[in-house]
Scaffold this motif. Structure first.
Motif, PDB file in Angstrom:
ATOM      1  N   UNK A   1     -19.078  26.520 107.224  1.00 48.18           N
ATOM      2  CA  UNK A   1     -20.291  27.074 106.617  1.00 48.18           C
ATOM      3  C   UNK A   1     -19.972  28.300 105.761  1.00 48.18           C
ATOM      4  N   UNK A   2     -18.965  29.072 106.177  1.00 46.05           N
ATOM      5  CA  UNK A   2     -18.650  30.311 105.457  1.00 46.05           C
ATOM      6  C   UNK A   2     -18.085  30.037 104.067  1.00 46.05           C
ATOM      7  N   UNK A   3     -17.542  28.863 103.852  1.00 46.10           N
ATOM      8  CA  UNK A   3     -16.911  28.570 102.561  1.00 46.10           C
ATOM      9  C   UNK A   3     -17.864  28.765 101.396  1.00 46.10           C
ATOM     10  N   UNK A   4     -19.165  28.623 101.656  1.00 43.95           N
ATOM     11  CA  UNK A   4     -20.147  28.760 100.567  1.00 43.95           C
ATOM     12  C   UNK A   4     -20.614  30.201 100.384  1.00 43.95           C
ATOM     13  N   UNK A   5     -20.111  31.107 101.233  1.00 47.29           N
ATOM     14  CA  UNK A   5     -20.702  32.453 101.217  1.00 47.29           C
ATOM     15  C   UNK A   5     -20.015  33.399 100.250  1.00 47.29           C
TER      16      UNK A   5
END
Lengths: 548, 548
Positions: free
Chosen positions: A401-405
């Motif tokens: 999920x963090x990859x998009x942050x």
């Protein structure tokens, strides 16, 4: 009964002195070497672990209403071990049954039991290492050190400080009050140490022994029976600990039930039932801030906690750019960022930093960090030995999920064996939301800030608001270093400056570093300061006129 | 700035050693004598008190939005003093404004300020005595001692232990970790003491200084600004204290607002607003269990409390019947039972007790106690000097209501001057409800129990359930005394055995007696054990590679 105490007295005295001096000291070698632990220690430990797998774990005399346990190694192995389990009321009743005898024992007897147990735990460090590896996902070398000798150091530190504190004031006194020309009033006074009550140690998944031993051993030394509640995914290291302690207690003529194991399973945890029982007077807890809040709202017991935080690095300048990048790469990769001391936010001036290799732009610094991680992990065997595996599947989801942050500087990737993930590096702008909270696991944010002082301000402010256990700074400007020292101290964070080589911001050494200051939301349990031990017992006096 | 510290260093060192040895020690003479305090000290103190009455009390530089204060002496005098008052937010803002400078001061500077202030307070003990007398109702001799030197002792004790604790571990260290054949890792480490935050001292009506000084001075020494919230009926002793502290702070170059006075009036108290402000991190509280429960439920701060309890005496046997009765008569009459250490429940075997005067029946013991009180109070001047006056009108109502709760052995009666009441003695049967809770004031119950062991059991059980600060036992059977020692220790009560002559169960001496054990519901603040000081500060470290 004082044989254990007498035998280990030199170690105890050395530990008390080490605590005062805060220099390097340990009686438990951290090197997993056959020369130290015995030529066959490695094989023996592996064989002992293999022999436990797939079997009921025996704890003689332990309350047992059922058998529970479903541990799975992050490296793939099903442990297949079941443990004796009992309801919260049954455990508390058994604990209460042991309380009076434990309270009546001499300080030296309880301390002797703790010291002997630590020494016996040290001897089985290879078994503990295997058990820690296959419950936490730590690579073996780290599992041996953190689960074995380093945890034993933390336990010894707590015992030593509890002993020093229990014997700090005179146990008896002749109190003679002048009365002018009349005879003085003379009283004899006697004090005894009174335990507080049952202590609950709530363990975590990632460091089951290291994070539990301080509270467990401090409480036991002070005469409080302890119920050890392991994380359901990391029972074995604490089950071994409980078994050793019970053996030593019994040999000392004390009730084995002074230490109990509270096993449960995911979805049917008994932690809340235990924690809210009025008989529980002390709780040591390592885990999420959310459950910490729940404990503060619902439990009557005195709480010592280590909770979430956002650890930071601020890059201002360096005279060893390669050394800095290599050092940070290791800190980020070690156990895939699953240490409570691992850095997450790296503040870098948007205009870059001066280095011994000339000025480096933000992107050059970012790429150099990514490159250092790649280089560190280029050899698969070494990569596995550093990163280990991911303890909790939710961490992998968090990484995804963090990859998009933010802007991906270095992507996370699996390693060969088990549930694994290398560090994900993301670039952010100052003020972006993603880095304002803990993202547990191999996730690091490189945050472009106006200048180094802004980075120091962001890092120390975040520590004050969200908690932090560690902070790091790379700088060559002594005036700015002094400002940073003051800012991080005010925020209650321990600060490491210009670490290069084989020492890392993640590392916290017993007898020297106070782990968790207690001065920000990352927790109030400082391992081990006096506040951590002094509230675990009380003193009661009797006094009477002295015989003439 | 370290002049104060250097000047008082011998006193500090002696205090630290006295704490360890627990023998009799004090630098502050308790005798209100002109030979000690100056030939005109008595008259000067009375004149200084008279000069304050009917005037606005000046605290230079203190936040002031209005003037409040309606103190009335229990001896009849209207004090007519008004104090600078400010809202809770204004006080907290002023306190926050002082926090950084106080935190940045050296330990020695803050400790020096505390020591100098205590010495200056000692010099004005006669003024403090008058102020204490006319706010608490204590007779002058007691007001002088408890409000002056004995309170100063408690303050010094707290400062000394806080100093010892803050300097317990090395402030810097060279940490050298061997690396086998490679060069060792060498770090320099530095620790600083980090204050916790603003501290709130909630004073009580009966011992405004004695019960407040430990927390106030411990917090200040550790660098926490303190807001002193006196009981609205007993402001002056703490206002004098705050003024002296602010003067000394200013002379040391520290912000006077590090100590503030929070004055309010009955019916418009600001205690709850202050206590629940998130900026308040420490609370020291003396008062009712009901408000203690409210604080535990509503305040976020770490709470140190002294609350209600039921103190007991168990009569088993005596070899000095007259001495026992005279001693207990004094304990019951002193300050009309308004001490947190005064006995309330006296357990007597229903078949009577053996004495040096032969067997005495329950009624003979009861009558002898009543007679001893009558004899003690037969001279009106001496009676006034012992009983003092009743601080709170509600206490008189409680005495009146209590008359119906048992068989009257000795009735309460007024003395000459002011709001007064001598001890009410009531006989009860074991199990009667009246004696199962605290009845604050000059009320004592003589309870007929099966035998002495039953009395010990009742007394220790009640301590465990309802709290107790003191217990007394008269006995000649060493085996039973041993059983009682164990039972009261388990109940967390300090026990006095066979006191006769000029030493009383009510008395708790600084540097020797830990006041309140913390091990039963009477409170968790033990004055002064390490737990009382160690949580008032934290440590933050910075570390870096040592210069070669």
């Amino acid at each position: 009964m004082s044989e254990f105490f007498d035998r280990h007295r030199p170690m105890l005295d050395a530990a008390v002195e080490a605590l005062r001096a805060r220099e390097f000291w340990t009686p438990f070698p951290e090197v997993p070497s056959g020369k130290i632990y015995g030529e066959t220690a490695k094989e023996d430990g592996a064989a002992a672990f293999a022999a436990l797998c797939g079997q009921p774990f025996s704890i003689p005399g332990h309350p047992e209403e059922s058998r529970l346990g479903r541990e799975e190694s992050p490296f793939g192995l099903q442990l297949g071990i079941t443990y004796p389990a009992a309801s919260a009321p049954a455990l508390i009743a058994a604990s209460q049954g042991a309380a009076d005898a434990l309270a009546a024992a001499r300080i030296e007897d309880r301390v002797g039991v703790c010291l002997e147990a630590l020494v016996r735990l040290n001897r089985i460090s290879f078994l503990i290492g295997n058990a820690t590896m296959h419950t936490t996902g730590q690579a073996f070398a780290m599992a041996f050190q953190a689960g074995g000798p380093h945890a034993q150091d933390r336990g010894l530190e707590a015992v030593a400080l509890a002993y020093a504190e229990m014997t700090r004031f005179a146990g008896t006194a002749r109190w003679e009050k002048p009365q002018g020309k009349a005879q003085p009033i003379v009283l004899e006074k006697h004090w005894s140490v009174i335990p507080v009550g049952i202590s609950l140690a709530i363990g975590c998944n990632t460091f089951p022994t290291w994070n539990s031993y301080s509270g467990l051993f401090a409480s036991l030394a002070a005469g409080n029976p302890v119920i050890v509640k392991p994380h359901p995914a990391a029972i074995l290291p604490l089950a071994l600990t409980v078994r050793v302690l019970r053996e030593v207690l019994a040999e000392a003529g004390l009730p084995a039930n002074a230490v109990l194991l509270a096993v449960d399973q995911p979805g049917a945890e008994i932690t809340k039932t235990l924690a809210t029982d009025p008989a529980i007077r002390l709780i040591d807890y390592t885990g999420s801030g959310a459950f910490g809040d729940w404990l503060r709202s619902n439990a009557m017991a005195l709480l010592f906690s280590e909770e979430a935080g956002v650890n930071t690095v601020t890059l201002a300048a360096t005279d060893d750019f390669d050394g800095m990048c290599a050092n940070l790469a290791f800190s980020l990769a070690l156990y895939s960022g699953q240490m409570c001391t691992a850095p997450q936010n790296i503040y870098i001036p948007k205009g870059g930093i001066p280095t011994d290799q000339g000025h480096k732009t933000f992107d050059q610094v970012a790429q150099a960090l990514a490159g250092a991680i790649d280089a560190l992990l280029s050899d698969p065997a070494r990569a596995a030995g550093i990163c280990g595996a991911i303890a909790n599947p939710a961490t992998l989801e968090r990484v995804a999920a963090a990859r998009a942050s933010g802007r991906i500087i270095r992507d996370s990737a699996p390693l060969g064996e088990g549930r694994t993930a290398t560090p994900l590096l993301l670039a952010l702008n100052d003020g972006d939301a993603a880095c304002q909270q803990e993202c547990f696991g191999p996730i690091a944010y490189l945050i472009a800030v106006e200048d180094a002082d802004t980075g120091i301000a962001r890092a120390s402010d975040l520590a004050r608001q969200k908690g932090a256990i560690t902070a790091a700074l790379y700088d060559t400007d002594e005036a700015r270093i002094s400002r940073a020292v003051a800012a991080f101290a005010r925020a209650g964070v321990n600060l490491s400056i210009n670490l290069t080589g084989n020492i890392f911001v993640n590392q916290s050494a017993a007898f020297s570093d106070f782990h968790v200051t207690g001065a920000n939301p990352a927790g109030n349990a400082s391992m081990t300061d006096t506040a951590f031990v002094a509230s675990r017992f009380r003193r009661a006096m009797w006094r009477r006129p002295a015989a003439a």
